[in-house]
Motif scaffolding. Structure first.
Motif, short mmCIF file in Angstrom:
data_model
loop_
_atom_site.label_atom_id
_atom_site.label_comp_id
_atom_site.label_asym_id
_atom_site.label_seq_id
_atom_site.Cartn_x
_atom_site.Cartn_y
_atom_site.Cartn_z
N CYS A 68 0.83 -1.20 0.00
CA CYS A 68 0.00 0.00 0.00
C CYS A 68 0.87 1.26 0.00
CB CYS A 68 -0.93 0.00 1.20
SG CYS A 68 -2.21 -1.28 1.12
N LYS A 69 1.97 1.22 0.70
CA LYS A 69 2.87 2.37 0.74
C LYS A 69 3.44 2.65 -0.65
CE LYS A 69 6.72 4.15 3.44
NZ LYS A 69 7.59 3.90 4.58
N GLU A 70 3.83 1.62 -1.37
CA GLU A 70 4.36 1.80 -2.73
C GLU A 70 3.28 2.32 -3.67
OE1 GLU A 70 7.76 -1.61 -3.14
OE2 GLU A 70 5.67 -2.27 -3.05
N VAL A 71 2.06 1.81 -3.52
CA VAL A 71 0.96 2.25 -4.37
C VAL A 71 0.66 3.72 -4.12
CG1 VAL A 71 -1.52 1.98 -4.77
CG2 VAL A 71 -0.05 -0.03 -4.68
N THR A 72 0.65 4.13 -2.87
CA THR A 72 0.42 5.53 -2.53
C THR A 72 1.47 6.42 -3.19
OG1 THR A 72 -0.58 4.91 -0.43
CG2 THR A 72 0.23 7.16 -0.61
N ARG A 73 2.73 6.01 -3.11
CA ARG A 73 3.81 6.78 -3.72
C ARG A 73 3.61 6.88 -5.23
NH1 ARG A 73 8.06 5.00 -6.18
NH2 ARG A 73 7.89 2.91 -5.31
N LEU A 74 3.24 5.77 -5.87
CA LEU A 74 3.04 5.79 -7.32
C LEU A 74 1.85 6.66 -7.73
CD1 LEU A 74 3.78 2.12 -8.43
CD2 LEU A 74 5.05 4.18 -9.04
N VAL A 75 0.78 6.62 -6.94
CA VAL A 75 -0.39 7.45 -7.23
C VAL A 75 0.01 8.92 -7.23
CG1 VAL A 75 -2.59 8.28 -6.27
CG2 VAL A 75 -2.14 5.82 -6.45
N LEU A 76 0.81 9.32 -6.26
CA LEU A 76 1.24 10.72 -6.19
C LEU A 76 2.23 11.05 -7.30
CD1 LEU A 76 1.54 11.09 -2.33
CD2 LEU A 76 -0.31 11.89 -3.82
N GLN A 77 3.11 10.12 -7.63
CA GLN A 77 4.06 10.36 -8.72
C GLN A 77 3.35 10.47 -10.06
OE1 GLN A 77 7.08 7.35 -8.70
NE2 GLN A 77 8.11 8.19 -6.91
N ALA A 78 2.26 9.74 -10.23
CA ALA A 78 1.52 9.75 -11.49
C ALA A 78 0.96 11.13 -11.80
CB ALA A 78 0.41 8.71 -11.47
N PRO B 125 4.27 0.99 -18.25
CA PRO B 125 3.22 -0.02 -18.34
C PRO B 125 3.21 -1.00 -17.16
CG PRO B 125 4.82 -0.27 -20.12
CD PRO B 125 5.18 0.96 -19.38
N ILE B 126 4.37 -1.39 -16.66
CA ILE B 126 4.42 -2.30 -15.52
C ILE B 126 3.91 -1.63 -14.26
CG2 ILE B 126 5.94 -3.70 -14.05
CD1 ILE B 126 5.51 -4.82 -16.87
N GLU B 127 4.26 -0.35 -14.08
CA GLU B 127 3.77 0.39 -12.92
C GLU B 127 2.25 0.52 -12.97
OE1 GLU B 127 7.33 3.47 -11.78
OE2 GLU B 127 6.22 3.85 -13.64
N ARG B 128 1.71 0.85 -14.13
CA ARG B 128 0.25 0.98 -14.27
C ARG B 128 -0.44 -0.36 -14.01
NH1 ARG B 128 1.71 3.80 -18.85
NH2 ARG B 128 0.86 2.19 -20.20
N LEU B 129 0.11 -1.43 -14.56
CA LEU B 129 -0.47 -2.76 -14.34
C LEU B 129 -0.45 -3.13 -12.87
CD1 LEU B 129 -1.65 -5.41 -15.39
CD2 LEU B 129 0.71 -6.19 -15.78
#
Length: 66
Positions: free
Chosen positions: A7-17, A24-28
């Motif tokens: 969840c911590k990594e997903v939160t970081r990616l959502v903000l980076q997006a 494509p791998i990050e989005r998947l």
């Protein structure tokens, strides 16, 4: 290539997006995580809402909505 994210990594990616295009791998990996985690999906929706609200406030502040 990491598909399983915490969840911590997903939160970081959502903000980076908001600042860059995700690969494509990050989005998947985000979509796979969101299928299992309602809280992270809710965070994504809240982050989108806040980005939209701040954008509207800036346009209002700058007088663009007149």
């Amino acid at each position: 290539m990491k598909l399983r994210r915490s969840c911590k990594e997903v939160t970081r990616l959502v903000l980076q997006a908001q600042d860059r295009s995700l690969g494509p791998i990050e989005r998947l990996s985000l979509h796979l995580h969101w299928r299992m985690c309602q809280r992270c999906m809710r965070f994504r929706d809240q982050a989108d809402f806040m980005r939209t609200a701040v954008g509207r406030w800036r346009r209002y502040r700058d007088g663009a909505d007149e």
